[in-house]
Design an enzyme around this catalytic site. Structure first.
Site, PDB file in Angstrom:
ATOM      1  N   ASP A  83       0.873  -1.177   0.000  1.00 36.59           N
ATOM      2  CA  ASP A  83       0.000   0.000   0.000  1.00 36.59           C
ATOM      3  C   ASP A  83       0.906   1.222   0.000  1.00 36.59           C
ATOM      4  O   ASP A  83       2.128   1.102  -0.088  1.00 36.59           O
ATOM      5  CB  ASP A  83      -0.938   0.002   1.215  1.00 36.59           C
ATOM      6  N   TRP A 124     -16.983  -4.369  -0.171  1.00 33.34           N
ATOM      7  CA  TRP A 124     -16.661  -3.747   1.112  1.00 33.34           C
ATOM      8  C   TRP A 124     -17.502  -2.510   1.388  1.00 33.34           C
ATOM      9  O   TRP A 124     -17.756  -2.176   2.545  1.00 33.34           O
ATOM     10  CB  TRP A 124     -15.173  -3.395   1.175  1.00 33.34           C
ATOM     11  N   GLU A 166     -10.308   2.905  -4.442  1.00 37.84           N
ATOM     12  CA  GLU A 166      -9.955   4.283  -4.085  1.00 37.84           C
ATOM     13  C   GLU A 166      -8.883   4.881  -4.994  1.00 37.84           C
ATOM     14  O   GLU A 166      -7.953   5.547  -4.548  1.00 37.84           O
ATOM     15  CB  GLU A 166      -9.498   4.336  -2.613  1.00 37.84           C
ATOM     16  N   ASP A 218     -11.132  -3.291  12.291  1.00 36.82           N
ATOM     17  CA  ASP A 218     -10.359  -2.171  12.803  1.00 36.82           C
ATOM     18  C   ASP A 218     -11.287  -1.165  13.480  1.00 36.82           C
ATOM     19  O   ASP A 218     -10.833  -0.350  14.280  1.00 36.82           O
ATOM     20  CB  ASP A 218      -9.558  -1.489  11.697  1.00 36.82           C
ATOM     21  N   HIS A 236      -3.057   3.228  -4.577  1.00 36.63           N
ATOM     22  CA  HIS A 236      -2.375   2.808  -3.353  1.00 36.63           C
ATOM     23  C   HIS A 236      -1.001   2.229  -3.693  1.00 36.63           C
ATOM     24  O   HIS A 236      -0.582   1.206  -3.142  1.00 36.63           O
ATOM     25  CB  HIS A 236      -3.213   1.780  -2.590  1.00 36.63           C
TER      26      HIS A 236
END
Length: 766
Positions: free
Chosen positions: A200, A414, A348, A443, A288
């Site tokens: 990432d 997701w 993203e 998380d 990323h």
């Protein structure tokens, strides 16, 4: 090792000493996930140094090896394994009648029979046997106890083929022994897919021999804002301490990082395979990708690396060198991971640089692509073709659906706020793994994504037809590590919610029931203690808001839910409590300002700190008024004010009567403000709490003093305030300026220490 001894273990020892075999009660047994069919019988089977194991074929070897390993560690002897027939002991038998992962387990006083069709079925049966054994079987040191297993008859099979857990190694790194420990936890609860997020923006964690800079430099970074947050929290909470062994000095700078060599990856993959767990690698592309672009800047559109407003610059999809680079990386990845899938991320992605890049625009034009989203799909298809040539299938996050997918690609859903993504994928014939933020982002704090919520979440969308449901491979929970800086914190975030993933992945929807599941979970904690897992224990409640006093007040603390062996400790001087601090037994009185801090302990396991400031308040005297009308008066100015703080009420305001505080017909309006005014009735002399939930901004005034400041310009959020009121009527004013998309304005009230309730016509007049 923690020394929790259960009543069950004591009973076993007593039974062993009296040379009798105990009969178990159903409430003594905890199996997670619960079997499809379970029958408890009288008596029990005892494992000892003379117990033999009989195998028929190689498919049973992994299961037998694992059981032998458990007894080697905890009992100090090795169970004899052979291919000969035996009349007593543990017998593995192959059958062609069961589905993948399914098994039958029959335990009688002298013999245990396990039947399955494949090695995962045999392995799953051994994990059930493992949970039927005393928790001490998890010990890494020899334990002097009797090893009885209740006589049972079990038939069992999984609901989903993909029952997964994910770990993020990029933001914070984890050691080999920690990975192996996590794989053992997964095996115990019949989870079979381990997703390693290896690259990432913050770090590249996998050795790629063709591009050595990826780990020589890309695996190391100077401490960042995520570390700063963890360090701030670590001042009062050891669970946020960053693992110091992941720092080293490079060119005179203190750098954080780490990576796995290819040999270490092979070791992890082999360790997982011995536990019937498949390891899925994720190499994020084309977004990323900063840790790669930092060291190979030709990969970006402008040959620069960095952050835009939210996300980093992606790899350029108009240069052939990008495709070559990606494929060279993947050629080494596919050689390391025998899994069917390779995950390429794809989430993203900041497409702005592609909009300005002549190379990217050239590819769009040459291939007749509609936009930059189709450009990403063009890239995905190119990478997919390469993976297929290597015998692999492409998987990505649900953003890859936009722009189109081939029928062979698979995706992880997701974004629960993007419900069309799984619908489109299923209609297109793509397989789906459900890993939504609504339940499976571990998380998120336990208080936010609670165990019951995770358990009751149904992963298959309600709108799915039976044909679409066939494309749901299963579920996965994710542990993104921005604020998980060490393995103990990761355990704390994973347990007990991992139990819910285990059971949802295994048990049919119609057979799930939270209450019996939760009782089974309660019995698993002693096993986690032997495994030395730092699990989450219920939060201390009662300190969520500031505590206001006039002269004094009573403070009541409690646990969010009961759990045997959990005790609360607190301090009144602002220091961090430990087990030497004040132990909470009953409500206590506070008379002075200061800070209360509390946390709970179960043995050596502790939870996150809770704290509250004690503030002084003076009573507001009641007004000598007699309101004539129930409810409030409301004024709705259009376009006059930019912020809630700017609102001023003219003498010419046009007021209308309303029953309470709600948007009603104004919910779809734009560019307006609302002012409510009237009187609030305090039923007794007391400290009152007022709380608002609003988007945009809101302010609550009591007797012309600001009581709740929820101002500014923001999305929906809650704020509260405390005020001491004498019995009687008090002036109240609520001011609200919505965001560009009006959503809500809600107000609650209550006496401090009591439950809040919506403010309504019963206590409002004008």
């Amino acid at each position: 090792m923690k020394k929790y001894v259960t009543l069950l273990c004591i009973a076993m020892v007593v039974a062993a000493c009296s040379n009798s075999r105990p009969t178990f009660k159903k409430e003594d047994i905890s199996l997670v996930p619960k079997p499809v069919s379970f029958q408890l019988k009288d008596s029990s089977f005892e494992f000892n140094s003379a117990t033999a194991i009989s195998l028929e074929d190689q498919s049973q070897q992994k299961a037998a090896n694992y059981l032998v390993g458990l007894f080697n560690n905890a009992a100090g002897y090795s169970l004899a394994v052979s291919e000969g027939k035996i009349n007593e002991g543990l017998i593995f038998e192959s059958t062609q009648e069961l589905k993948e992962g399914a098994y039958q387990l029959e335990v009688d006083p002298d013999i245990i029979r396990i039947k399955a069709t494949d090695e995962s079925g045999f392995f799953n049966a051994v994990q059930t046997l493992r949970q039927l054994l005393p928790a001490a079987i998890e010990s890494k040191e020899v334990v002097d106890t009797a090893w009885f297993v209740p006589c049972v008859s079990i038939e069992d099979e999984p609901r989903f083929q993909w029952r997964g857990m994910h770990m993020d190694f990029s933001r914070h790194f984890f050691k080999m022994d920690e990975v192996k420990a996590f794989l053992d936890y997964m095996a115990l609860y019949k989870l079979n897919t381990y997703h390693m997020h290896l690259t990432d923006d913050q770090g590249w964690r996998l050795e790629i021999k063709k591009y050595p800079l990826l780990t020589e430099k890309g695996a190391w970074r100077i401490p960042n804002n995520q570390d700063t947050i963890c360090n701030t929290r670590a001042v009062e909470n050891d669970l946020y301490k960053i693992d110091e062994s992941n720092f080293k000095e490079i060119d005179g700078e203190r750098m954080y990082g780490g990576f796995y060599t290819q040999e270490q990856i092979k070791e992890i993959v082999a360790y997982a395979e011995d536990r019937c767990i498949t390891v899925i690698p994720e190499i994020d592309m084309p977004g990323h990708f900063k840790s790669a672009i930092d060291n190979y800047p030709f990969l970006s559109c402008n040959e620069e690396s960095g952050w835009d407003t939210v996300f980093t610059y992606p790899a350029c999809l108009g240069k052939e060198t990008t495709y070559e680079f990606m494929k060279n990386i993947l050629s080494e990845v596919v050689a390391l991971f025998p899994s069917k899938y390779v995950h390429i991320g794809g989430d993203e992605v900041n497409i702005k640089s592609w909009e300005q890049c002549p190379h990217c625009q050239g590819v769009i034009k040459e291939n007749g692509l509609k936009d930059e989203h189709e450009l990403q799909s063009h890239f995905n298809r190119n990478i997919e073709q390469y993976l297929q040539s290597q015998g692999k299938q492409l998987m990505g996050w649900d953003e890859i659906v936009r722009g189109g997918l081939t029928k062979d690609a698979s995706m992880m859903w997701w974004r629960n706020w993007a419900p069309k993504a799984p619908q489109i994928a299923a209609d297109n014939g793509n397989d789906i793994v459900v890993t939504t933020t609504a339940a499976y982002y571990f998380d998120y704090l336990n208080e936010g994504n609670k165990l019951e919520r995770v358990y009751n979440y149904e992963p298959v969308p309600e709108s799915f037809s039976p044909e679409q449901e066939e494309h749901v491979l299963g579920i996965q929970a994710n542990l993104w590590s921005e604020w998980i800086p060490n393995f103990k914190r990761l355990e704390y975030q994973a347990f007990p919610r991992m139990f819910a993933v285990s059971e949802t992945g295994w048990v049919a929807k119609k057979d799930k029931d939270f209450e019996p599941f939760n009782k089974s979970v309660q019995k698993q904690y002693d096993r986690l203690d032997v495994l030395d897992v730092h699990y989450y224990i219920p939060a201390v409640e009662g300190l969520e808001k500031e505590i206001a006093i006039v002269d004094s007040t009573s403070v009541t603390l409690k646990l969010a839910y009961p759990l045997e062996g959990v005790e609360i400790y607190y301090t009144l001087d602002g220091s961090v409590p430990d087990k030497n601090s004040l132990k909470y037994t009953n409500p206590f009185v506070v008379k002075d300002t200061g800070t209360i801090k509390a946390r709970a302990y179960r043995g050596d396991v502790f939870n996150d700190l809770k704290s509250s400031k004690i503030v002084k308040r003076e009573f507001y005297e009641a007004l000598e008024v007699t309101p004539e009308n129930n409810g409030l008066k409301r004024w709705v100015p259009k376009g006059k004010f930019k912020r809630v703080e700017d609102i001023k009420i003219p003498t010419t305001a046009n007021w209308t009567a309303v029953d309470g505080i709600e948007l009603g017909e104004l919910k779809e309006e734009t560019n307006f403000s609302i002012i409510y005014e009237g009187f609030f009735k305090a039923e007794k002399d007391a400290v009152y709490i007022f709380e608002t939930q609003a988007d945009g901004g809101s302010l609550v005034y009591l007797d012309k003093e600001l009581a709740v400041d929820n101002g500014g310009y923001h999305g929906p959020r809650k704020r509260y305030g405390t005020v001491a009121l004498k019995k009687g009527w008090h002036a109240i004013s609520v001011r609200y300026k919505p965001s560009s998309n009006p959503r809500m304005i809600k107000v609650w009230y209550g006496v401090q220490g009591e439950d809040l309730e919506p403010i309504d016509i019963s206590v409002l007049s004008h």
